[in-house]
Design an enzyme around this catalytic site. Structure first.
Site, PDB file in Angstrom:
ATOM      1  N   ASP A   1       0.841  -1.210   0.000  1.00 34.75           N
ATOM      2  CA  ASP A   1       0.000   0.000   0.000  1.00 34.75           C
ATOM      3  C   ASP A   1       0.872   1.255   0.000  1.00 34.75           C
ATOM      4  OD1 ASP A   1       0.846  -0.633   2.586  1.00 34.75           O
ATOM      5  OD2 ASP A   1      -0.990   0.059   3.564  1.00 34.75           O
TER       6      ASP A   1
ATOM      7  N   ASP B   1      -0.813  -6.938 -10.176  1.00 32.77           N
ATOM      8  CA  ASP B   1      -1.903  -6.556 -11.076  1.00 32.77           C
ATOM      9  C   ASP B   1      -2.281  -5.093 -10.829  1.00 32.77           C
ATOM     10  OD1 ASP B   1      -3.961  -6.968 -12.990  1.00 32.77           O
ATOM     11  OD2 ASP B   1      -5.402  -7.271 -11.368  1.00 32.77           O
TER      12      ASP B   1
ATOM     13  N   ASP C   1      -1.114  -1.509 -13.123  1.00 34.41           N
ATOM     14  CA  ASP C   1      -2.083  -0.583 -13.733  1.00 34.41           C
ATOM     15  C   ASP C   1      -1.798   0.852 -13.292  1.00 34.41           C
ATOM     16  OD1 ASP C   1      -3.509  -2.548 -15.099  1.00 34.41           O
ATOM     17  OD2 ASP C   1      -5.459  -1.725 -14.509  1.00 34.41           O
TER      18      ASP C   1
HETATM   19  C1  IPM Z   1      -3.816  -8.362 -16.444  1.00 33.57           C
HETATM   20  C2  IPM Z   1      -5.313  -8.548 -16.449  1.00 33.57           C
HETATM   21  C3  IPM Z   1      -5.615  -9.999 -16.125  1.00 33.57           C
HETATM   22  C4  IPM Z   1      -5.185 -10.255 -14.708  1.00 33.57           C
HETATM   23  C5  IPM Z   1      -7.063 -10.425 -16.345  1.00 33.57           C
HETATM   24  C6  IPM Z   1      -7.550 -10.124 -17.747  1.00 33.57           C
HETATM   25  C7  IPM Z   1      -7.246 -11.888 -16.043  1.00 33.57           C
HETATM   26  O1  IPM Z   1      -5.896  -7.655 -15.579  1.00 33.57           O
HETATM   27  O2  IPM Z   1      -3.123  -9.066 -17.203  1.00 33.57           O
HETATM   28  O3  IPM Z   1      -3.332  -7.516 -15.705  1.00 33.57           O
HETATM   29  O4  IPM Z   1      -5.917  -9.968 -13.751  1.00 33.57           O
HETATM   30  O5  IPM Z   1      -4.075 -10.748 -14.539  1.00 33.57           O
HETATM   31 MG    MG Z   2      -4.547  -6.191 -14.750  1.00 30.98          MG
END
Ligand code: IPM
Ligand code: MG
Length: 367
Positions: A224, A248, A252
């Site tokens: 975090d 993940d 992002d």
């Molecule tokens: C990623 C995506 C995938 C994940 C999904 C589409 C399964 O968000 O590659 O980051 O959660 O790993």
């Molecule tokens: Mg992802």
């Protein structure tokens, strides 16, 4: 010697559109550089479900196991939301990752100079940013057992399990340290050792592996706090290693620092095969973007840069990867923009194939 083999899985949504541009670039390498690939194409995700009732057939899985590298577009879309969990498009992608044992997911977040103004953060925070997130990809809460939705008393309980073995942590940590050695020799490991036993073990094992890499400066952060630091001053990082779920989320967030999710490639690597190449799949970090699918608006750069990563990590063609990445940089510096990158007055967007044309022209100019 036979040509290197590539399996292309365009998938759903904008996947086929962005992959079409990559295919033109692959052809360019054959025509202009004498570097030919044996390319085959197949279905994954919703596209495979529509044709075969499963998001990944056993035949496609076998093909993926036998080629030198897989290139995947994107999977998923609202049309498939109603499907049973076991046949959702994402299951196809997760099966590829798991059965190919692609445990190290490399997600670079690099800010192109020409795009520093697009970030939601101030320009000086992101200009020149170049970090690499190494996300563990085949274990953790994505795959841990027990899992499911069970009845308990008069209500249902949703269960997932975060589980990491020492060897799973060890191998992804080594991938991250190896990368750090080739980069800025700094590695930050992120977990939540303050609340999770798996985090305590993660920290112990990474520290232990670090003894084999005395030149790498290792630090630890709760995930975090890591998210917060990524937004505050991302340039403090070089390589970050973290588990599947935190990776993940953090990737992002890191992607958005660079201005657009449409820019970021990834490589998922496993253990070396007999020919010495790692098992590998390359895919953009972005998803299938159903809202713009089929409109020729999508930015193909993340997928193009994923192919550049394939050149670098699967085929040992670092110089050709540099050439392709420089071509992308040049196109951006020249002001070519897909719709996701608009913001400047008076610039009109190019289509997906317009961006492809510009990259091909820049490749020609590089000869
Ligand atoms: C990623 C995506 C995938 C994940 C999904 C589409 C399964 O968000 O590659 O980051 O959660 O790993
Ligand atoms: Mg992802």
């Amino acid at each position: 010697m036979s040509n290197p083999s590539l399996l292309i899985l365009p998938g759903d949504g904008i996947g086929p559109e962005v992959m079409a541009e990559v295919r033109r670039i692959i052809d360019w390498y054959g025509d202009k550089r004498g570097i030919s690939f044996d390319v085959s194409e197949d279905l994954v995700g919703g596209a495979a479900y529509d044709a075969h009732g499963t998001p990944l057939t056993d035949e496609t899985m076998e093909k993926a196991q036998s080629v030198d590298a897989v290139l995947l577009g994107a999977v998923g879309g609202p049309k498939y939301d109603v499907l049973d969990f076991s046949v959702k498009p994402e299951r196809g992608l997760l099966r590829l990752r798991k059965e190919m044992d692609l445990y190290a997911n490399l997600r670079p977040a690099q800010c192109f100079d020409a795009l520093a103004d697009f970030s939601s953060l101030k320009k000086d925070v992101v200009a020149g940013l170049d970090i690499m997130i190494v996300r563990e990809l085949t274990s953790g809460i994505y795959f841990g057992e027990p899992r499911g939705i069970i009845e308990e008393g008069n209500e249902r309980v949703g269960i997932n399990t975060q589980r990491y073995t020492e060897s799973e942590i060890d191998r992804v940590a080594r991938s991250a340290f190896d990368l750090a050695m080739k980069r800025g020799k700094k590695l930050c490991s992120m977990e939540k050792a303050n609340v999770m036993e798996s985090g305590i073990l993660w920290r112990e094992v990474v520290t232990e592996v670090g003894k084999d890499y005395p030149e790498v400066e290792l630090s630890h952060m709760y995930a975090d706090a890591g998210a917060m630091q990524l937004c505050r001053w991302p340039k403090q990082f070089d390589v970050i290693v973290t588990d599947n779920l935190f990776g993940d989320l953090l990737s992002d967030a890191a992607a958005m620092l660079t201005g657009s999710l449409g820019m970021l490639p990834s490589a998922s690597l496993g253990a070396p095969m007999e020919n010495g190449r790692p098992k590998a799949m390359y895919e953009p970090v972005h998803g299938s973007a159903p809202d713009i699918a089929g409109q020729s608006k999508a930015n193909p750069i993340a997928c193009v840069l994923s192919f550049a990563m394939a050149l670098r990590y699967s085929f040992d063609m670092g110089a050709e990867a540099d050439r392709l990445e420089s071509a992308v940089s040049k196109v951006l510096a020249d002001g070519v923009r897909t719709a996701d990158l608009l913001g400047e007055e008076g610039v009109s967007p190019v289509s997906t194939s317009g961006m492809g044309d510009a990259i091909l022209a820049a490749l020609d100019a590089s000869l």
